[in-house]
Design a protein around this motif. Structure first.
Motif, PDB file in Angstrom:
ATOM      1  N   LYS A  97      52.484  27.106  32.560  1.00 32.01           N
ATOM      2  CA  LYS A  97      51.229  27.646  33.068  1.00 32.01           C
ATOM      3  C   LYS A  97      50.760  28.759  32.137  1.00 32.01           C
ATOM      4  O   LYS A  97      51.476  29.711  31.883  1.00 32.01           O
ATOM      5  N   ILE A  98      49.529  28.616  31.653  1.00 29.07           N
ATOM      6  CA  ILE A  98      48.945  29.595  30.751  1.00 29.07           C
ATOM      7  C   ILE A  98      47.757  30.226  31.472  1.00 29.07           C
ATOM      8  O   ILE A  98      46.752  29.559  31.737  1.00 29.07           O
ATOM      9  N   MET A  99      47.878  31.512  31.791  1.00 26.97           N
ATOM     10  CA  MET A  99      46.804  32.202  32.481  1.00 26.97           C
ATOM     11  C   MET A  99      45.709  32.564  31.479  1.00 26.97           C
ATOM     12  O   MET A  99      45.968  33.183  30.448  1.00 26.97           O
ATOM     13  N   LEU A 100      44.489  32.159  31.816  1.00 32.24           N
ATOM     14  CA  LEU A 100      43.338  32.419  30.953  1.00 32.24           C
ATOM     15  C   LEU A 100      42.651  33.734  31.297  1.00 32.24           C
ATOM     16  O   LEU A 100      42.364  34.539  30.419  1.00 32.24           O
ATOM     17  N   HIS A 101      42.396  33.904  32.613  1.00 32.53           N
ATOM     18  CA  HIS A 101      41.633  35.085  33.025  1.00 32.53           C
ATOM     19  C   HIS A 101      42.048  35.506  34.430  1.00 32.53           C
ATOM     20  O   HIS A 101      42.294  34.670  35.279  1.00 32.53           O
ATOM     21  N   ARG A 102      42.105  36.823  34.644  1.00 33.79           N
ATOM     22  CA  ARG A 102      42.393  37.382  35.968  1.00 33.79           C
ATOM     23  C   ARG A 102      41.225  38.281  36.361  1.00 33.79           C
ATOM     24  O   ARG A 102      40.835  39.179  35.615  1.00 33.79           O
ATOM     25  N   MET A 103      40.701  38.035  37.575  1.00 30.52           N
ATOM     26  CA  MET A 103      39.670  38.902  38.149  1.00 30.52           C
ATOM     27  C   MET A 103      40.334  39.773  39.197  1.00 30.52           C
ATOM     28  O   MET A 103      40.963  39.262  40.124  1.00 30.52           O
ATOM     29  N   ASN A 104      40.240  41.083  39.037  1.00 33.40           N
ATOM     30  CA  ASN A 104      40.815  42.040  39.981  1.00 33.40           C
ATOM     31  C   ASN A 104      39.743  42.526  40.945  1.00 33.40           C
ATOM     32  O   ASN A 104      38.613  42.815  40.527  1.00 33.40           O
ATOM     33  N   HIS A 105      40.116  42.647  42.229  1.00 32.34           N
ATOM     34  CA  HIS A 105      39.132  43.072  43.224  1.00 32.34           C
ATOM     35  C   HIS A 105      39.603  44.250  44.069  1.00 32.34           C
ATOM     36  O   HIS A 105      38.788  45.030  44.535  1.00 32.34           O
ATOM     37  N   SER A 106      40.905  44.376  44.305  1.00 32.80           N
ATOM     38  CA  SER A 106      41.411  45.471  45.129  1.00 32.80           C
ATOM     39  C   SER A 106      41.071  46.802  44.485  1.00 32.80           C
ATOM     40  O   SER A 106      41.273  46.999  43.287  1.00 32.80           O
ATOM     41  N   ASN A 107      40.525  47.704  45.279  1.00 37.53           N
ATOM     42  CA  ASN A 107      40.138  49.032  44.823  1.00 37.53           C
ATOM     43  C   ASN A 107      39.005  48.986  43.794  1.00 37.53           C
ATOM     44  O   ASN A 107      38.799  49.937  43.045  1.00 37.53           O
ATOM     45  N   VAL A 108      38.278  47.851  43.753  1.00 38.71           N
ATOM     46  CA  VAL A 108      37.198  47.686  42.784  1.00 38.71           C
ATOM     47  C   VAL A 108      35.875  47.369  43.476  1.00 38.71           C
ATOM     48  O   VAL A 108      34.860  47.986  43.193  1.00 38.71           O
ATOM     49  N   ILE A 109      35.885  46.383  44.392  1.00 37.92           N
ATOM     50  CA  ILE A 109      34.634  45.947  45.020  1.00 37.92           C
ATOM     51  C   ILE A 109      34.461  46.575  46.399  1.00 37.92           C
ATOM     52  O   ILE A 109      35.425  47.014  47.023  1.00 37.92           O
ATOM     53  N   LEU A 110      33.210  46.605  46.868  1.00 31.12           N
ATOM     54  CA  LEU A 110      32.894  47.232  48.148  1.00 31.12           C
ATOM     55  C   LEU A 110      32.982  46.272  49.328  1.00 31.12           C
ATOM     56  O   LEU A 110      33.208  46.698  50.454  1.00 31.12           O
ATOM     57  N   THR A 111      32.770  44.988  49.083  1.00 31.62           N
ATOM     58  CA  THR A 111      32.824  43.970  50.138  1.00 31.62           C
ATOM     59  C   THR A 111      33.665  42.805  49.640  1.00 31.62           C
ATOM     60  O   THR A 111      33.906  42.687  48.440  1.00 31.62           O
ATOM     61  N   PRO A 112      34.137  41.920  50.526  1.00 34.30           N
ATOM     62  CA  PRO A 112      34.885  40.750  50.061  1.00 34.30           C
ATOM     63  C   PRO A 112      34.062  39.950  49.048  1.00 34.30           C
ATOM     64  O   PRO A 112      32.832  39.911  49.131  1.00 34.30           O
ATOM     65  N   TRP A 113      34.732  39.309  48.103  1.00 40.13           N
ATOM     66  CA  TRP A 113      34.013  38.558  47.077  1.00 40.13           C
ATOM     67  C   TRP A 113      33.468  37.236  47.601  1.00 40.13           C
ATOM     68  O   TRP A 113      32.625  36.608  46.961  1.00 40.13           O
TER      69      TRP A 113
END
Length: 173
Positions: A97-113
């Motif tokens: 498994k080769i991870m291409l991209h990670r999107m982080n949301h905890s402590n970053v966005i104001l509402t659920p994505w």
């Protein structure tokens, strides 16, 4: 192919995550409507934060692999629902498994994505301009795993074309 948009993943018209090629640009996308208006966060391959798979090696391409989307690929999207954790976009190549991209949301966005963690699996293709010849998209198998659901809530659905291509008309029904 120039003039062609292809999307494949876990999404509907308002929310979700998917892989995309727009003409010749490969991207990962997070779609959200939680603010009341549609927004697609599109990250192109050149800007992937884990592995760009551009064949150059080094810190931006630790696998050293050059991605060839004309060949068969196994795409992986992993996320924890609640709308605030990470979303990982990966490929499985030669059993790794080769991870291409990670999107982080905890402590970053104001509402659920996303408004929902239960979305359809979709494959979408559109000619966005005149193309010189026919356009194809091929999927072999799609699987969704979900952990933490109460009881057995799985629904098994499938469609098979056997070994034949499925021709789709240009008229939406």
């Amino acid at each position: 192919k120039n003039g062609t948009l292809k999307q494949m993943g876990y999404f509907d018209s308002q929310n979700g995550v998917f892989f995309q090629t727009n003409s010749t640009t490969f991207s990962v996308v997070r779609r959200t409507y939680t603010s009341g208006s549609l927004y697609d966060e599109v990250i192109d391959q050149a800007n992937f934060n884990m592995d760009t798979m551009d064949g150059t090696g080094g810190i931006r391409n630790p696998s050293g692999i050059l991605l060839d989307l004309s060949k068969h690929q196994m795409f992986i999207i992993e996320f924890s629902w609640l709308g605030t954790n990470v979303i990982d976009f990966s490929l499985m190549i030669n059993g790794k498994k080769i991870m291409l991209h990670r999107m982080n949301h905890s402590n970053v966005i104001l509402t659920p994505w996303s408004k929902s963690g239960q979305l359809p699996v979709r494959a979408y293709m559109e000619n966005t301009s005149t193309v010189a010849n026919s356009t194809t998209m091929s999927l072999t198998c799609v699987v969704v795993f979900s952990n933490g659901s109460p009881g057995d809530v799985r629904q098994i659905r499938s469609i098979s074309s056997g070994i034949n291509n499925i021709s789709i008309t240009a008229t939406e029904k």
